[in-house]
Design an enzyme around this catalytic site. Structure first.
Site, PDB file in Angstrom:
ATOM      1  N   SER A   1       0.866  -1.193   0.000  1.00  0.00           N
ATOM      2  CA  SER A   1       0.000   0.000   0.000  1.00  0.00           C
ATOM      3  C   SER A   1       0.895   1.233   0.000  1.00  0.00           C
ATOM      4  CB  SER A   1      -0.867   0.009   1.257  1.00  0.00           C
ATOM      5  OG  SER A   1      -1.472   1.276   1.423  1.00  0.00           O
TER       6      SER A   1
ATOM      7  N   TYR B   1      -1.537  -0.056  10.557  1.00  0.00           N
ATOM      8  CA  TYR B   1      -1.826  -0.504   9.182  1.00  0.00           C
ATOM      9  C   TYR B   1      -0.652  -0.146   8.258  1.00  0.00           C
ATOM     10  CZ  TYR B   1      -3.629  -0.802   4.485  1.00  0.00           C
ATOM     11  OH  TYR B   1      -3.752  -1.110   3.157  1.00  0.00           O
TER      12      TYR B   1
HETATM   13  C1  8X3 Z   1      -4.990   1.523   0.939  1.00  0.00           C
HETATM   14  C2  8X3 Z   1      -4.543   2.885   0.649  1.00  0.00           C
HETATM   15  O1  8X3 Z   1      -4.328   5.283   1.504  1.00  0.00           O
HETATM   16  O2  8X3 Z   1      -6.257   4.014   2.268  1.00  0.00           O
HETATM   17  O3  8X3 Z   1      -3.983   0.738   1.425  1.00  0.00           O
HETATM   18  O4  8X3 Z   1      -4.086   3.539   3.133  1.00  0.00           O
HETATM   19  S1  8X3 Z   1      -4.807   3.947   1.952  1.00  0.00           S
END
Ligand code: 8X3
Length: 276
Positions: free
Chosen positions: A134, A147
């Site tokens: 990501s 995350y």
């Molecule tokens: C997904 C992109 O910017 O929402 O991993 O973290 S974000």
């Protein structure tokens, strides 16, 4: 030979399953939700084999792999797509259980499955690991705490795999998407607050799961001598902002400086005394 795709029941995984089957490959689609996998199998036919697997439990991954029919055990491409974000709260108030779930799935599950599949690829001197990272693994944002950290792990793990796999012909890529709609990502992150999730994609042309699926297929079909280490994909509508500077905040007091006022007063008195 098969393509193993985790998180195949929705979003990127579902789109990738469709794209790879349409291109003539056999896909083993792994996910927890058997009903969704069954529906996809009904749609995609023989090219798609549904495999029930819970990426948050290593025993489930182990058992699922051992339950694979013999002819599907050779995995030529592992797409580590399963992963999730939970919550967007600040680190001092976020749910620790959410952090554990993200670490368990995005890091432990991905790493365990990769470790299970790698030996056969190395033995065959062929194979491909495509990880779904990501942009959150590179660019920090408020509430991204664990995350983003799990995705930074995925990025560095991908690069380090390349170091270990030198001379084996096994390729490794990390796809790093930005704002992508048409998935359950934000519904999961906001724990069922679908209104909040929908707001994020209002009036924005976001990246679609099909864009990521086409990218994965394109990577897989590159010539065997070519390795794309990472590929970062954002919608045109998403860009960068300046680094924020907090103004008018209470100045931080470092440990040992709590008595700054007292210290500075006495220092001032000392200096004054030199000029007496
Ligand atoms: C997904 C992109 O910017 O929402 O991993 O973290 S974000």
């Amino acid at each position: 030979m098969a393509i193993l795709i985790t998180g195949a029941s929705a979003g990127f995984g579902e789109a990738m399953s469709r794209a790879f089957v349409a291109a003539g490959y056999t896909v083993v689609g792994a996910a927890r939700r058997a009903d969704k996998l069954k529906a996809l199998a009904a749609e995609l036919g023989d090219g798609f084999f549904p495999l029930e697997m819970d990426m948050s439990r290593t025993e489930s991954i182990h058992d699922a792999l051992h339950n694979l029919p013999e002819h599907l055990r050779e995995i030529d491409c592992l797409i580590n797509n399963a992963g999730l974000a939970l919550g967007l709260d600040s680190a001092d108030s976020a749910e620790f259980a959410d952090w554990e779930t993200m670490i368990q799935t995005n890091i432990i599950g991905l790493t365990f499955l990769t470790r299970q599949i790698l030996p056969q690829m190395v033995a065959r001197k062929a194979g491909y690991i495509i990880n779904i990272g990501s942009i959150a693994g590179t660019y920090p944002y408020p509430g991204g705490n664990v995350y983003g950290a799990t995705k930074a792990y995925v990025r560095q793990f991908s690069l380090n795999l390349r170091a270990d796999l030198a001379g084996t012909n096994v390729r490794v890529s990390n796809i790093e998407p930005g704002l992508c709609g048409g998935t359950e990502f934000s519904n999961v992150r906001f724990k069922g607050d679908d209104e909040r999730a929908a707001k994020l994609y209002e009036n924005v042309q976001f990246i679609r799961p099909e864009d990521i699926a086409e990218t994965a297929l394109w990577l897989y079909q590159r010539p065997a001598h070519m390795n794309v280490n990472s590929i970062e994909i954002m919608p045109v509508a998403q860009s960068f902002g300046a680094l924020p500077v907090v103004r008018d905040a209470v100045p931080p007091v470092a440990a040992g400086e709590q008595n700054f006022e007292k210290q500075s007063t006495s220092l001032f008195a000392k200096i004054k005394s030199w000029f007496k």
